[in-house]
Write a protein that holds these residues in place. Structure first.
Motif, PDB file in Angstrom:
ATOM      1  N   ASP A  11      11.630  -4.714 -19.104  1.00 45.24           N
ATOM      2  CA  ASP A  11      10.633  -3.641 -19.057  1.00 45.24           C
ATOM      3  C   ASP A  11      11.275  -2.408 -18.403  1.00 45.24           C
ATOM      4  OD1 ASP A  11       8.347  -2.085 -18.894  1.00 45.24           O
ATOM      5  OD2 ASP A  11       7.094  -3.713 -18.172  1.00 45.24           O
ATOM      6  N   ARG A  12      11.298  -1.297 -19.102  1.00 41.57           N
ATOM      7  CA  ARG A  12      11.942  -0.073 -18.615  1.00 41.57           C
ATOM      8  C   ARG A  12      11.050   0.747 -17.691  1.00 41.57           C
ATOM      9  NH1 ARG A  12      16.863  -1.420 -19.106  1.00 41.57           N
ATOM     10  NH2 ARG A  12      17.586  -1.725 -21.223  1.00 41.57           N
ATOM     11  N   ARG A  13       9.796   0.337 -17.521  1.00 40.33           N
ATOM     12  CA  ARG A  13       8.897   1.081 -16.649  1.00 40.33           C
ATOM     13  C   ARG A  13       9.196   0.768 -15.184  1.00 40.33           C
ATOM     14  NH1 ARG A  13       3.372  -0.933 -18.642  1.00 40.33           N
ATOM     15  NH2 ARG A  13       4.561  -2.850 -18.474  1.00 40.33           N
ATOM     16  N   VAL A  14       8.715   1.600 -14.301  1.00 40.58           N
ATOM     17  CA  VAL A  14       8.903   1.421 -12.861  1.00 40.58           C
ATOM     18  C   VAL A  14       7.883   0.384 -12.377  1.00 40.58           C
ATOM     19  CG1 VAL A  14       8.776   2.562 -10.608  1.00 40.58           C
ATOM     20  CG2 VAL A  14       9.711   3.789 -12.583  1.00 40.58           C
ATOM     21  N   PRO A  15       8.337  -0.651 -11.654  1.00 41.56           N
ATOM     22  CA  PRO A  15       7.389  -1.634 -11.110  1.00 41.56           C
ATOM     23  C   PRO A  15       6.440  -0.977 -10.099  1.00 41.56           C
ATOM     24  CG  PRO A  15       9.617  -2.486 -11.044  1.00 41.56           C
ATOM     25  CD  PRO A  15       9.722  -1.044 -11.407  1.00 41.56           C
ATOM     26  N   LEU A  16       5.167  -1.334 -10.188  1.00 41.32           N
ATOM     27  CA  LEU A  16       4.121  -0.764  -9.347  1.00 41.32           C
ATOM     28  C   LEU A  16       3.405  -1.900  -8.622  1.00 41.32           C
ATOM     29  CD1 LEU A  16       2.421   1.891  -8.746  1.00 41.32           C
ATOM     30  CD2 LEU A  16       0.946   1.128 -10.601  1.00 41.32           C
ATOM     31  N   PHE A  17       3.305  -1.791  -7.309  1.00 38.73           N
ATOM     32  CA  PHE A  17       2.628  -2.788  -6.481  1.00 38.73           C
ATOM     33  C   PHE A  17       1.405  -2.145  -5.833  1.00 38.73           C
ATOM     34  CE2 PHE A  17       7.094  -3.880  -6.485  1.00 38.73           C
ATOM     35  CZ  PHE A  17       7.098  -5.250  -6.682  1.00 38.73           C
ATOM     36  N   PHE A  56      15.570   9.290  -5.734  1.00 46.59           N
ATOM     37  CA  PHE A  56      15.403   8.290  -6.786  1.00 46.59           C
ATOM     38  C   PHE A  56      14.834   7.017  -6.169  1.00 46.59           C
ATOM     39  CE2 PHE A  56      16.707   4.916  -9.643  1.00 46.59           C
ATOM     40  CZ  PHE A  56      16.371   5.448 -10.866  1.00 46.59           C
ATOM     41  N   PHE A  57      13.836   6.436  -6.808  1.00 46.37           N
ATOM     42  CA  PHE A  57      13.238   5.189  -6.345  1.00 46.37           C
ATOM     43  C   PHE A  57      13.188   4.200  -7.495  1.00 46.37           C
ATOM     44  CE2 PHE A  57       9.888   8.234  -7.361  1.00 46.37           C
ATOM     45  CZ  PHE A  57       9.167   7.564  -8.334  1.00 46.37           C
ATOM     46  N   THR A  58      13.155   2.915  -7.152  1.00 50.42           N
ATOM     47  CA  THR A  58      13.151   1.865  -8.177  1.00 50.42           C
ATOM     48  C   THR A  58      11.818   1.140  -8.290  1.00 50.42           C
ATOM     49  OG1 THR A  58      14.041   0.285  -6.584  1.00 50.42           O
ATOM     50  CG2 THR A  58      15.632   1.465  -7.973  1.00 50.42           C
ATOM     51  N   GLN A  59      10.902   1.397  -7.363  1.00 51.22           N
ATOM     52  CA  GLN A  59       9.578   0.790  -7.401  1.00 51.22           C
ATOM     53  C   GLN A  59       8.607   1.654  -6.606  1.00 51.22           C
ATOM     54  OE1 GLN A  59      10.286  -3.154  -5.998  1.00 51.22           O
ATOM     55  NE2 GLN A  59      10.902  -2.515  -3.976  1.00 51.22           N
ATOM     56  N   VAL A  60       7.319   1.485  -6.882  1.00 52.97           N
ATOM     57  CA  VAL A  60       6.287   2.272  -6.208  1.00 52.97           C
ATOM     58  C   VAL A  60       5.256   1.328  -5.610  1.00 52.97           C
ATOM     59  CG1 VAL A  60       4.430   3.961  -6.524  1.00 52.97           C
ATOM     60  CG2 VAL A  60       6.601   4.265  -7.711  1.00 52.97           C
ATOM     61  N   GLY A 120       2.178   3.945 -19.380  1.00 56.27           N
ATOM     62  CA  GLY A 120       3.420   4.271 -20.059  1.00 56.27           C
ATOM     63  C   GLY A 120       4.603   4.416 -19.122  1.00 56.27           C
ATOM     64  N   MET A 121       4.335   4.631 -17.834  1.00 57.87           N
ATOM     65  CA  MET A 121       5.396   4.876 -16.861  1.00 57.87           C
ATOM     66  C   MET A 121       5.610   3.739 -15.868  1.00 57.87           C
ATOM     67  SD  MET A 121       4.485   8.757 -15.841  1.00 57.87           S
ATOM     68  CE  MET A 121       3.107   9.351 -16.762  1.00 57.87           C
ATOM     69  N   TYR A 122       4.548   2.999 -15.596  1.00 58.42           N
ATOM     70  CA  TYR A 122       4.591   1.978 -14.550  1.00 58.42           C
ATOM     71  C   TYR A 122       4.138   0.625 -15.092  1.00 58.42           C
ATOM     72  CZ  TYR A 122       4.830   5.997 -11.435  1.00 58.42           C
ATOM     73  OH  TYR A 122       5.203   7.165 -10.817  1.00 58.42           O
TER      74      TYR A 122
END
Length: 159
Positions: free
Chosen positions: A42-48, A123-127, A151-153
């Motif tokens: 998955d190319r989207r940014v992981p979101l927690f 630059f961040f790899t997760q939010v 679409g982004m996360y």
């Protein structure tokens, strides 16, 4: 004609297999939870979405959005990027006067993503969306309903 009847009755096994097949996929790759993070491909940014007390110690490549509270100084430390958002968590509808908010959470997440892409922030790899424990479900619902965010996360369940 007898062989034709036999095939229709399932003599060759195909009709029997079709009868036993389920109409819906049990583990479809495209599920109804379109925001769910699908793994490393998955190319989207992981979101927690986490409660304040469950914030990870390792934060240097993560962005944080503090929802409806001002974080204390040690909670602000160590993030690649951090923002604070205040707004209603429940929406009554487009025409509701109490729900009018010109800068919604999905707009903030889109802006953070755009800032990351254009180099206007670290630059961040997760939010991490950080909120009080009693509003986690409302925050998840709000994010899942956003077409912009999906679409982004990709929403992850755990760290």
């Amino acid at each position: 004609m007898a062989s034709m009847e036999r095939k229709e009755e399932g003599g060759d096994g195909q009709a029997a297999a079709l009868r036993d097949a389920t109409l819906f996929q049990r583990q479809a790759s495209l599920s109804t939870a379109r925001l769910r993070w699908r793994g490393e491909e998955d190319r989207r940014v992981p979101l927690f979405v986490v409660a304040e007390e469950n914030v990870p110690a390792q934060r240097n490549q993560s962005a944080a959005v503090f929802i409806n509270f001002t974080p204390h100084s040690d909670l602000l430390q160590g993030w690649a990027e951090s923002r604070v958002w205040y707004g209603p968590l429940v929406r009554h509808g487009r025409t509701c006067a109490c729900c009018v908010n010109p800068f919604d959470i999905d707009q903030l997440l889109a802006k953070i993503f755009r800032d990351r892409a254009t180099g206007q922030c670290c630059f961040f790899t997760q939010v991490f969306l950080i909120c009080e424990k009693n509003v986690i479900n409302e925050v998840c619902d709000m994010v899942v309903q956003s077409r912009v965010v999906s679409g982004m996360y990709g929403l992850k369940d755990s760290l």
